[in-house]
Design a protein around this motif. Structure first.
Motif, short mmCIF file in Angstrom:
data_model
loop_
_atom_site.label_atom_id
_atom_site.label_comp_id
_atom_site.label_asym_id
_atom_site.label_seq_id
_atom_site.Cartn_x
_atom_site.Cartn_y
_atom_site.Cartn_z
N TYR A 32 -18.53 14.25 18.48
CA TYR A 32 -17.95 15.45 17.91
C TYR A 32 -18.14 16.60 18.89
CZ TYR A 32 -17.11 13.45 13.30
OH TYR A 32 -16.62 12.69 12.26
N GLN A 92 -18.08 20.82 19.10
CA GLN A 92 -18.19 22.01 18.26
C GLN A 92 -18.18 23.27 19.11
OE1 GLN A 92 -21.83 22.38 15.94
NE2 GLN A 92 -20.81 23.61 14.37
N GLY A 105 -18.83 29.12 16.11
CA GLY A 105 -18.14 29.62 14.93
C GLY A 105 -17.22 28.61 14.27
N LYS A 106 -17.22 27.40 14.76
CA LYS A 106 -16.37 26.36 14.21
C LYS A 106 -17.21 25.18 13.74
CE LYS A 106 -12.50 28.41 15.52
NZ LYS A 106 -11.48 28.93 14.57
N GLY A 107 -16.62 24.37 12.89
CA GLY A 107 -17.29 23.14 12.51
C GLY A 107 -17.05 22.07 13.56
N PRO A 108 -17.84 21.02 13.55
CA PRO A 108 -17.63 19.92 14.51
C PRO A 108 -16.27 19.26 14.28
CG PRO A 108 -19.77 19.75 13.44
CD PRO A 108 -18.99 20.78 12.68
N LEU A 114 -13.93 15.77 15.43
CA LEU A 114 -13.98 14.46 16.08
C LEU A 114 -13.24 14.49 17.41
CD1 LEU A 114 -14.77 11.46 15.89
CD2 LEU A 114 -12.54 11.06 14.81
N PHE A 151 -21.92 16.47 19.99
CA PHE A 151 -22.83 15.66 19.17
C PHE A 151 -22.38 14.21 19.20
CE2 PHE A 151 -25.22 18.98 17.05
CZ PHE A 151 -24.37 20.06 17.06
N THR A 201 -29.03 15.39 18.32
CA THR A 201 -29.41 16.80 18.25
C THR A 201 -28.43 17.73 18.95
OG1 THR A 201 -30.85 16.41 20.13
CG2 THR A 201 -31.87 16.40 17.94
#
Lengths: 113, 113
Positions: B36, B38, B41-44, B46, B89, B105
């Motif tokens: 992922y 990221q 300010g954004k979500g992860p 794919l 991630f 992590t």
């Protein structure tokens, strides 16, 4: 427009407050999730909902209470939080719990004071 | 016990260089390994994913290399660009169960000019 929308984007609350985070997905998925993202830690799965069935992570404190009224909406009710609960809370959805591709919202940045 | 270990924690690469991020897992039941991306300010989101029946998967400048015997997989970003600067991630999960991604992590990548 993201397929998964979270509100609010930012939230500051006192330890005695009660607040709720909202998540809405527009992807037609039937599984939704809450994740907690803290600095330098792996994303932590908090709750899974599929067709209104709830799968809990037993390590999540009871001060976090999820609610899933339908397959498109997910809430996280917060009460008597601690400062260590400050984090980015991410909502995600997937086609089903057997579909491992998760789509994330932008998150709610929570600060507990 | 951390089931997916990711390294390095941060990475600085010059524009045009190759960025390499490594992950190791412990649970041999894992059979889905996504990466992922990221942005702040954004979500992860794919980026690319692999299943253990192949040793490599390439999508544009992004390649996953998978070593089942070593229980390791890595992300290679060829011709790295400043727009690739983000946190990456790795994750792993087991298909056929309630979708529970176990995340690393994270690696903060900075691509310099």
């Amino acid at each position: 427009e993201t397929g998964v929308t979270q509100t609010p984007r930012h939230l500051v609350m006192g330890m005695t407050n009660k607040k709720s985070l909202k998540c809405e997905q527009h992807l037609g998925h039937n599984a939704m999730y809450w994740y907690k993202q803290s600095a330098k830690k792996p994303l932590e799965l908090m709750f899974v909902y599929s067709l209104e069935e709830r799968v809990e992570n037993n390590s999540v404190p009871s001060r976090f209470s999820p609610e899933c009224p339908n397959s498109s909406h997910l809430f996280l009710h917060l009460h008597t939080l601690q400062p260590e609960d400050s984090a980015l809370y991410l909502c995600a959805s997937s086609q089903g719990t057997y579909d491992t591709e998760a789509f994330f919202g932008q998150g709610t940045r929570l600060t507990v004071v | 016990q951390q089931q997916v270990k990711q390294s390095p924690q941060s990475l600085i690469v010059q524009k045009g260089g190759i960025s390499i991020i490594n992950c190791a897992y412990e649970n041999t039941a894992f059979d889905y390994f996504p990466w992922y991306q990221q942005f702040p300010g954004k979500g992860p989101a794919l980026l690319i994913a692999i299943r253990p029946d192949v040793s490599e998967k390439k999508e544009g400048r992004f390649t996953i290399s998978f070593n089942k015997s070593a229980k390791q997989f890595s992300l290679h970003i060829m011709d790295s660009q400043p727009g690739d600067s983000a946190t990456y991630f790795c994750a792993a999960s087991k298909t056929g169960t309630a979708s529970k991604l176990t995340f690393g992590t994270g690696t903060r990548l900075q691509v310099t000019l």
